[in-house]
Design a protein around this motif. Structure first.
Motif, mmCIF file in Angstrom:
data_model
loop_
_atom_site.group_PDB
_atom_site.id
_atom_site.type_symbol
_atom_site.label_atom_id
_atom_site.label_comp_id
_atom_site.label_asym_id
_atom_site.label_seq_id
_atom_site.Cartn_x
_atom_site.Cartn_y
_atom_site.Cartn_z
ATOM 1 N N VAL A 49 0.869 -1.275 -0.069
ATOM 2 C CA VAL A 49 0.135 -0.055 -0.044
ATOM 3 C C VAL A 49 0.893 1.159 -0.032
ATOM 4 O O VAL A 49 1.776 1.381 0.925
ATOM 5 C CB VAL A 49 -0.874 0.070 1.205
ATOM 6 N N ARG A 50 0.597 2.034 -0.878
ATOM 7 C CA ARG A 50 1.418 3.401 -1.092
ATOM 8 C C ARG A 50 0.480 4.705 -1.127
ATOM 9 O O ARG A 50 -0.997 4.497 -1.212
ATOM 10 C CB ARG A 50 2.096 3.353 -2.322
ATOM 11 N N ALA A 51 1.310 5.745 -0.763
ATOM 12 C CA ALA A 51 0.430 7.070 -0.673
ATOM 13 C C ALA A 51 1.039 7.925 -1.580
ATOM 14 O O ALA A 51 2.201 8.224 -1.443
ATOM 15 C CB ALA A 51 0.034 7.641 0.615
ATOM 16 N N HIS A 52 0.336 8.480 -2.640
ATOM 17 C CA HIS A 52 0.833 9.748 -3.406
ATOM 18 C C HIS A 52 0.868 11.127 -2.248
ATOM 19 O O HIS A 52 -0.132 11.144 -1.576
ATOM 20 C CB HIS A 52 0.034 9.971 -4.670
ATOM 21 N N TRP A 53 1.789 11.819 -2.590
ATOM 22 C CA TRP A 53 1.810 13.203 -1.492
ATOM 23 C C TRP A 53 0.400 13.799 -1.903
ATOM 24 O O TRP A 53 -0.067 14.545 -0.723
ATOM 25 C CB TRP A 53 2.904 14.110 -2.165
ATOM 26 N N SER A 54 -0.306 13.789 -2.742
ATOM 27 C CA SER A 54 -1.654 14.246 -2.979
ATOM 28 C C SER A 54 -2.410 13.763 -1.992
ATOM 29 O O SER A 54 -3.515 14.576 -1.663
ATOM 30 C CB SER A 54 -2.130 14.431 -4.342
ATOM 31 N N ALA A 55 -2.430 12.434 -1.589
ATOM 32 C CA ALA A 55 -2.992 11.996 -0.672
ATOM 33 C C ALA A 55 -3.225 12.578 0.836
ATOM 34 O O ALA A 55 -4.195 12.534 1.472
ATOM 35 C CB ALA A 55 -3.035 10.520 -0.539
ATOM 36 N N LEU A 56 -1.976 13.047 1.113
ATOM 37 C CA LEU A 56 -1.418 13.808 2.237
ATOM 38 C C LEU A 56 -2.423 15.053 2.214
ATOM 39 O O LEU A 56 -3.066 15.550 3.231
ATOM 40 C CB LEU A 56 -0.334 14.157 2.633
ATOM 41 N N GLY A 57 -2.422 15.701 1.168
ATOM 42 C CA GLY A 57 -3.229 17.044 0.979
ATOM 43 C C GLY A 57 -4.880 16.693 1.137
ATOM 44 O O GLY A 57 -5.394 17.626 1.502
ATOM 45 N N LEU A 58 -5.102 15.639 0.541
ATOM 46 C CA LEU A 58 -6.690 15.317 0.573
ATOM 47 C C LEU A 58 -6.984 15.204 2.124
ATOM 48 O O LEU A 58 -8.033 15.605 2.276
ATOM 49 C CB LEU A 58 -7.073 14.155 -0.133
ATOM 50 N N ALA A 59 -6.210 14.484 2.736
ATOM 51 C CA ALA A 59 -6.320 14.166 4.230
ATOM 52 C C ALA A 59 -6.585 15.493 5.041
ATOM 53 O O ALA A 59 -7.318 15.595 5.847
ATOM 54 C CB ALA A 59 -5.397 13.114 4.747
ATOM 55 N N ALA A 60 -5.654 16.319 4.736
ATOM 56 C CA ALA A 60 -5.367 17.768 5.278
ATOM 57 C C ALA A 60 -6.657 18.539 4.901
ATOM 58 O O ALA A 60 -7.304 19.248 5.861
ATOM 59 C CB ALA A 60 -4.347 18.591 5.052
ATOM 60 N N LEU A 61 -7.297 18.336 3.648
ATOM 61 C CA LEU A 61 -8.312 19.045 3.322
ATOM 62 C C LEU A 61 -9.510 18.720 4.015
ATOM 63 O O LEU A 61 -10.283 19.593 4.452
ATOM 64 C CB LEU A 61 -8.280 19.108 1.922
ATOM 65 N N ILE A 62 -9.918 17.440 3.947
ATOM 66 C CA ILE A 62 -10.711 16.870 4.824
ATOM 67 C C ILE A 62 -10.893 17.301 6.182
ATOM 68 O O ILE A 62 -11.953 17.706 6.745
ATOM 69 C CB ILE A 62 -10.807 15.286 4.591
#
Length: 375
Positions: free
Chosen positions: A15-28
């Motif tokens: 399982v991997r995460a692109h840096w944009s996933a961190l942005g999504l989590a922060a936005l949520i």
């Protein structure tokens, strides 16, 4: 895809995460703590909203992972190999190493993700019914149920590359028996769906403000591009049938010895070479990655005599290796790492396939198949 962060494995699946996933989590978390929860439970100290927002945001990201795991585990149960799961800014993707052998398998694998999201939504809604009313946790659970409901329904929209597009593809394939025809039908549906979302997004910007309209516009562009890319990939697979890696590779390329200094390599190899990318090899001739002209140019002239090639290597082990008599279709199994794929025979590197080579053969494959990107 650059900017990938490994998160570990779940059920043996990386399982991997692109840096944009961190942005999504922060936005949520920001939207929950700053807008959603204060509107649902006004008048509380702001310190109460943020812990609940962080937990709810984490649970939503976990629900995205469950959605992708459903695809991956059912695919494995159906005999398909799963290489990895990647979370990113618009959700997630499950990378399968092979396509479904029949429409029934494709239908099951495609449908199980949205069904998992709808199942989470139902479970969250039922949980909210037994929780104390008018509390922050209950409001967060209702939000989680709503978001998973929207996620499941959105993914069932009939257009590639959404899950609903793959469901549509399976049904078209099942009905007609013609996989290529189903490819085109699902791609056209995805193109039409994306264009509709773009139109609604542009119109919605005038009615709902820039944020809501921009989100739909972004989703529409993603779907249009994804539909085109998915059809291109599938048509290219057809066009590459019968070709071998040796017919695609650059044979006997100039090599970059890992132990050589940059200055020596530039004088002895680079200045007389037509290549822009060079495979990096060890004393035994085993490839460990590559170095490009751009990498070499980043080294100041004064340091070229003391900087070794191995310090500039773009990709270290494991390097993707193929044999010259492998089918060329294997080049599409995974993205090219570090700009090239090494072709090895008897432990010796005999050729390379660069991203430029791959672009060329994809174009030739599309021409051979007699189609354009969206057809």
């Amino acid at each position: 895809m650059k900017g990938i962060l490994p998160l570990g494995t779940v059920a043996g699946i990386p399982v991997r995460a692109h840096w944009s996933a961190l942005g999504l989590a922060a936005l949520i978390v920001a939207v929950l703590g700053g807008v959603v929860l204060p509107r649902a439970m006004p008048g509380l100290d702001h310190r109460h909203y943020w812990p609940v927002a962080v937990v709810a945001g984490g649970l939503f990201v976990a629900s995205l992972l469950i959605h992708e795991l459903a695809h991956a585990l059912v695919a494995r149960w159906c005999g398909l190999k799963t290489s990895s799961i990647t979370l990113w800014g618009l959700g997630g993707s499950t990378e399968l190493e092979e396509e479904a052998k029949n429409p029934r398998v494709e239908l099951v694998v495609a449908a199980v993700g949205p069904l998992a999201s709808l199942g989470i939504a139902a479970l969250a809604f039922l949980t909210s019914l037994i929780m104390p009313r008018a509390t922050l946790p209950a409001s967060a659970v209702v939000w989680l149920a709503t978001m998973n409901l929207l996620l499941g329904l959105f993914n069932l929209l009939p257009g590639a590359p959404l899950d609903g597009g793959r469901v549509l593809h399976a049904l078209l394939w099942w009905r007609s028996g013609d996989r290529s025809r189903a490819d085109r039908g699902a791609a056209r549906a995805g193109h039409m769906l994306g264009a509709a979302l773009i139109a609604v997004g542009l119109f919605g910007t005038l009615l709902w403000g820039w944020l809501g309209g921009l989100w739909l516009l972004l989703l529409g562009c993603f779907i249009v591009a994804g539909a085109r890319q998915e059809l291109t990939f599938k048509v290219a697979r057809v066009g590459l049938r019968g070709l071998l890696v040796r017919e695609v590779m650059t044979p006997e390329p100039d090599l970059a010895p890992a132990w050589m200094t940059v200055g020596e390599f530039v004088e002895k190899v680079v200045l007389g070479s037509r290549q822009t990318v060079f495979p990096v090899v060890t004393f035994t001739g085993a490839p460990i990655g590559c170095v490009s002209l751009f990498n070499l140019m980043t080294v100041p002239r004064a340091r070229r005599s003391v900087t070794r090639i191995e310090t500039l290597t773009v990709t270290r082990r494991p390097v993707r290796v193929l044999a010259s008599d492998d089918e060329a279709i294997r080049l599409l199994e995974q993205p090219i790492r570090g700009l090239l794929i090494a072709v090895v025979e008897g432990g010796r590197l005999v050729g390379m396939v660069t991203s430029t080579d791959l672009d060329r053969i994809l174009g030739q494959a599309l021409l051979r198949a007699g189609t354009n990107a969206v057809g």
